[in-house]
Design a protein around this motif. Structure first.
Motif: not given
Lengths: 331, 331
Positions: A184-194
């Protein structure tokens, strides 16, 4: 009156001595302490003439991101993961030493929060366990090394090598939650650049508090380690690298096969098998043992070798290897 | 037949498991081991019901440069500095755990050489002491954390706080050599831009082998720690931050003044007083004690406070504070 300093002070602005003076009062105390911090070394009690030792290092980038983990979370996790290794021997955790290398720009308040996390984890998971020493260094890469100690209280240590055909395989703790949280953190706790993003992180925490907590503030069933030893566990380990990889380790060390029942692995058996950082306990018990504490059966030990799931060989790699999997560019 | 691997393999190219398999056989064994590496934790013997613990972290940049220290030197120094802290309590070193975070590009052969250095230092300085566990992580900054253990063998631990007026102050080990070696490295083992340089380094080593060895491969008088305790030492510490700073620590902890005799401090008393990393032992003994091992008198304990040299207050700071003195730009 003690000068408590400003929260905005960095470790570079105060001396090492001053930083330590602010951290020490926040650290948990160990009931095994004979000589505590402040000398060249601590002296600890080993009432049964033996002690258990484990060490683990956490590095910013491969092991955590400050965008997602607070300093208090880091302290909690650094303590919890080591407490779990002590428990997996059948021992009661008694003490930690903690070495930190921090960038000069780190606020001293972050070290104070880190100490608070150590204290909270010890209080919640292993009362009586505390910090008896440490080291404070400087590095461009925030790095935490914890060494933990435990008391077997007269028990024989439970190794990985004692499982016997016919034993029940059991787990204490939830499987796959920490990996689901990390995903979840890697998929969703990021901005559009990851790139890790604080606002996105806050939304993920609000939506999935249990999974994120399983990843950032794991609660290993530390008390179940000595209970398992007392109940006659033949083998045990801390589930740090995924059930599949860790069960294979027990199978190999014991010269047996382990056959896991997929019906016991919840709604996402693949994540339960291959997700790392659960920090539950995997233990084997003689058939008929009343399983202690939070242990529930997940399979059986058979003659043979390797890992089976539902009677079939399970060869997915699973688990985490820091060198094969770390992407240096991503940090 | 065991595949010994290629010396050119990097830690990224082999798995963590493979790297550990190549390192383990080179590590020194501990005679205190009850359960050794390979389980979640080690189990060590504590025959007198207590054990001594100290931890220390070494970081590339502030603590060492790979241009000057070989991997074997690093293993030696990481062991030696921790063995000295154990000895300073009056204990015999029994075991180490070693955590390393290494860049993915590090050759596995460097880890093997590091293990050889640990082994050589234990064999030379503390026979019977060995490595009982560790951790291998990945980091952009090569970082080494060692935790060391010792056995007091029934002795009372010697603290910093027991010095009494009238005691003799004594040192075992050479003063100022490590600092003189470091000064040579920064002044002469560099190219015209001040960058560490291999050819210049070789010339400095050839011209000043003892001073460079004192800095890169210190030989703390580990056996003198227990000898001092047996001889009745009232206070002791490892000289890691310079005689002046460390003597002030003993004075403060003991509530006394320490008066050093400049005539005992060799041809460069200021370097002897302020140079760090000697890793000798400073101890105080009741007047009239026949000084054991390599100890020689350097002063006396007086009523009062602080550090005197030749009867006059000595306020030069001396010593090393990682946060105040590290120049991040210089690495």
């Amino acid at each position: 009156m003690v000068d408590s300093g400003s929260p905005a002070d960095t470790v570079q602005e105060v001396s090492e001595r001053e930083a330590l003076k602010r951290i020490f009062p926040r650290l948990p105390e160990s009931s095994a302490t004979l000589v505590g911090p402040g000398d060249d070394a601590a002296v600890l009690a080993a009432p049964d003439g033996r002690y258990v030792v484990t060490t683990d290092m956490m590095v910013h980038g491969p092991d955590f991101r400050l965008a997602w983990s607070s300093a208090e979370d880091l302290g909690w996790k650094a303590a919890a993961t080591n407490l779990s290794d002590v428990a997996a021997m059948g021992a009661v955790p008694t003490a930690l030493v903690v070495a930190i290398a921090a960038p000069p720009s780190l606020p001293v308040s972050a070290l104070e929060a880190f100490a608070d996390g150590l204290r909270a984890a010890c209080a919640a998971l292993a009362p009586g366990c505390g910090v008896v020493g440490g080291d404070l260094s400087v590095s461009g890469t925030l790095t935490i090394a914890v060494t933990a100690f435990g008391d077997l209280e007269g028990r024989a240590p439970v190794l990985r090598s004692g499982a016997r055909p016919g034993d029940v395989v059991a787990v204490s703790g939830r499987l796959g939650s920490a990996a689901a949280g990390l995903r979840l953190l890697f998929a969703e706790a990021v901005d559009s650049d990851g790139t890790p993003d604080a606002d996105a992180f806050a939304r993920v925490v609000a939506a999935h508090p249990e999974l994120i907590d399983a990843q950032l503030r794991p609660r290993p069933p530390v008390a179940d380690g000595p209970l398992a030893a007392d109940a006659g566990a033949t083998a045990m380990l801390d589930l740090s690298d995924g059930l599949a990889l860790d069960a294979r380790r027990v199978a190999e060390a014991s010269g047996v096969a382990i056959d896991l029942d997929p019906a016991t692995l919840g709604g996402d058996p693949l994540t339960a098998l291959t997700g790392g950082e659960d920090h539950g306990l995997l233990a084997c018990f003689p058939a008929g043992t009343v399983l202690p504490g939070g242990f529930h059966p997940v399979g059986v030990v058979r003659a043979g070798s390797g890992l089976l799931v539902g009677g079939r060989a399970f060869d997915e790699r699973g688990g985490w290897d820091p060198y094969l999997e770390w992407d240096g560019a991503a940090g």
